[in-house]
Design an enzyme around this catalytic site. Structure first.
Site, PDB file in Angstrom:
ATOM      1  N   GLU A 159       0.790  -1.247   0.000  1.00  0.00           N
ATOM      2  CA  GLU A 159       0.000   0.000   0.000  1.00  0.00           C
ATOM      3  C   GLU A 159       0.817   1.290   0.000  1.00  0.00           C
ATOM      4  O   GLU A 159       0.590   2.181   0.815  1.00  0.00           O
ATOM      5  CB  GLU A 159      -0.953  -0.005   1.208  1.00  0.00           C
ATOM      6  CG  GLU A 159      -1.872  -1.220   1.237  1.00  0.00           C
ATOM      7  CD  GLU A 159      -2.771  -1.263   2.468  1.00  0.00           C
ATOM      8  OE1 GLU A 159      -2.646  -0.399   3.354  1.00  0.00           O
ATOM      9  OE2 GLU A 159      -3.604  -2.175   2.544  1.00  0.00           O
ATOM     10  N   GLU A 264      -6.006 -10.905  -1.143  1.00  0.00           N
ATOM     11  CA  GLU A 264      -6.794 -10.717   0.083  1.00  0.00           C
ATOM     12  C   GLU A 264      -8.280 -10.732  -0.258  1.00  0.00           C
ATOM     13  O   GLU A 264      -9.056  -9.894   0.198  1.00  0.00           O
ATOM     14  CB  GLU A 264      -6.392  -9.405   0.765  1.00  0.00           C
ATOM     15  CG  GLU A 264      -4.901  -9.333   1.040  1.00  0.00           C
ATOM     16  CD  GLU A 264      -4.466  -8.122   1.856  1.00  0.00           C
ATOM     17  OE1 GLU A 264      -5.305  -7.445   2.456  1.00  0.00           O
ATOM     18  OE2 GLU A 264      -3.246  -7.862   1.880  1.00  0.00           O
TER      19      GLU A 264
HETATM   20  C1  XIL Z   1      -6.055  -6.824   8.592  1.00  0.00           C
HETATM   21  C2  XIL Z   1      -6.329  -8.020   9.507  1.00  0.00           C
HETATM   22  O1  XIL Z   1      -7.200  -8.901   8.850  1.00  0.00           O
HETATM   23  C3  XIL Z   1      -6.936  -7.552  10.811  1.00  0.00           C
HETATM   24  O2  XIL Z   1      -7.039  -8.638  11.727  1.00  0.00           O
HETATM   25  C4  XIL Z   1      -6.075  -6.440  11.436  1.00  0.00           C
HETATM   26  O3  XIL Z   1      -6.727  -5.932  12.578  1.00  0.00           O
HETATM   27  C5  XIL Z   1      -5.846  -5.322  10.443  1.00  0.00           C
HETATM   28  O4  XIL Z   1      -5.283  -5.842   9.254  1.00  0.00           O
HETATM   29  N1  XIL Z   1      -4.874  -4.983   3.978  1.00  0.00           N
HETATM   30  C6  XIL Z   1      -3.847  -5.801   4.378  1.00  0.00           C
HETATM   31  C7  XIL Z   1      -4.040  -6.740   5.522  1.00  0.00           C
HETATM   32  O5  XIL Z   1      -2.791  -5.832   3.719  1.00  0.00           O
HETATM   33  O6  XIL Z   1      -2.860  -6.961   6.248  1.00  0.00           O
HETATM   34  C8  XIL Z   1      -5.135  -6.261   6.451  1.00  0.00           C
HETATM   35  O7  XIL Z   1      -5.351  -7.252   7.445  1.00  0.00           O
HETATM   36  C9  XIL Z   1      -6.387  -5.951   5.661  1.00  0.00           C
HETATM   37  C10 XIL Z   1      -6.142  -4.850   4.652  1.00  0.00           C
END
Ligand code: XIL
Length: 373
Positions: A159, A264
């Site tokens: 990001e 994701e």
């Molecule tokens: C999220 C997790 O799922 C949560 O448990 C945590 O509180 C915050 O992060 N983008 C990403 C991930 O790259 O690492 C994130 O994961 C979601 C958004």
């Protein structure tokens, strides 16, 4: 009874049950989709430690790859400058090895959940460029070295680019400048020349971000950096991303000479606060408005249908570009433990995953699998 008669009788008795056994079990995602690309899920420390037998069964039957939902992030793995905590990350690797799954590392450099001490000195003053580069070097080198040979690849930078294509004004960017990205890729490659290296981001469908990521890939390559793939996070909703924009990004990244991964994947089924966009985890809104949590007793038929159609639309694209796709990873395992229940509003009942709250595979999975048979 003579021997021949006994055998004949026995086989007659067995026949019906054999018939049943011959009826083919429903193939799982990893058995079918796994022939095209890795199909994975993000797991929490509880699941990695096998504290939930139903979760273990669901994870190992359906997926052939795992990634750490949180435990390899800077704030967990590197709590103090001279101390690393490998406990949970190692437990994820043990899980992956035991079940013959491909582990992926997430993530080395990210503005969210960084090591808490990373950007300031003992007096609380922002560190200099040299100090931050040095800290980044040690963090990346030690983490990548620790998991050398154990993970297939790393989300090196997560990001770093905004939707309009500008660099995010993260502490890494503000203190080091845009070169923090190439430095991160160089440090990771030096620590493990065999490990794959990825750039990962959300809202990758947005034209501005797409163009900036293509430029980043070209710039990294021009500077002699390794980059194997781009991760399109794909925290999707029913009306975003625009599918044709999403497809154009897939084509653009393939055109730039890298593999594409959907790192994701989930599908937010709940209404969004009006100011909301993308997947920035810093966005949080007040809980408690029942209008914002409409499906506490289950999805309506209409919503269920939309869920199925939307997931199928994404997997149709993944099928179409399968030759250039390295991996599709769901962000979580089941609806009950998905982060979407608590983001961007806490304590709601969401339905974003392909496995339900009882760890049962949802009906649409059968249709998804058919696309790949
Ligand atoms: C999220 C997790 O799922 C949560 O448990 C945590 O509180 C915050 O992060 N983008 C990403 C991930 O790259 O690492 C994130 O994961 C979601 C958004």
């Amino acid at each position: 009874m003579n021997k021949i008669l006994t055998i004949a009788l026995a086989s007659l008795m067995l026949a019906p049950s054999m018939g049943m056994a011959q009826k083919k079990a429903q193939p799982t995602m990893k058995e079918v989709i796994g022939k095209h690309f890795l199909i994975g899920c993000a797991i929490n420390t509880n699941f990695a430690a096998e504290n939930n037998a139903a979760a273990t069964k669901a994870i190992t039957e359906n997926f052939n790859s795992v990634v750490a939902e949180n435990c390899m992030k800077g704030e967990v793995i590197h709590p103090e400058e001279d101390r690393y905590d490998w406990t949970s990350g190692d437990s994820l690797i043990t899980f992956a090895e035991k079940y013959n799954m491909t582990a992926i590392g997430h993530c080395l450099i990210w503005h969210s959940q960084p090591p808490k001490w990373m950007f300031t000195d003992k007096q609380g003053k922002t560190v200099s460029r040299e100090v931050l580069i040095d800290r980044m070097y040690h963090h990346i080198t030690n983490v990548v070295t620790h998991y050398k040979g154990k993970v297939k690849g790393w989300d090196v930078v997560n990001e770093a680019i905004l939707d309009d294509g500008k660099f995010r004004e993260s502490p890494y960017y503000k203190i080091i400048g845009p070169e923090f990205i190439e430095l991160a890729f160089k440090f990771a490659h030096a620590a493990d020349p065999d490990v794959e290296l990825y750039y990962n981001d959300y809202s990758m469908n947005k034209p501005g971000k797409r163009a900036a990521v293509v430029k980043l890939i070209n710039d990294l390559r021009a500077k002699g950096c390794r980059i194997d793939a781009v991760g399109m996070q794909s925290h999707n909703g029913l009306d975003y991303p625009d599918l044709s924009e999403y497809e154009q990004s897939i084509q653009a990244f393939i055109g730039a000479g890298v593999k594409v991964q959907f790192t994701e994947l989930d599908l937010n089924m709940l209404p969004q606060p009006w100011q909301f966009s993308g997947a920035g985890i810093e966005q949080h809104f007040a809980a408690g408005d029942p209008k914002m949590d409409p499906y506490t007793k289950g999805l309506t038929k209409k919503a269920q249908k939309e869920f199925n159609e939307r997931y199928l639309a994404f997997f149709k694209l993944y099928r179409k570009y399968a030759d250039n796709i390295e991996r599709v990873t769901l962000w979580g395992v089941d609806d009950g433990t998905s982060w979407l229940n608590d983001w961007p509003i806490n304590g709601r009942t969401n339905y974003g995953m392909l496995i339900d709250r009882n760890f049962k595979v949802k009906p649409v999975v059968k249709e998804i699998i058919k696309l790949f048979e």
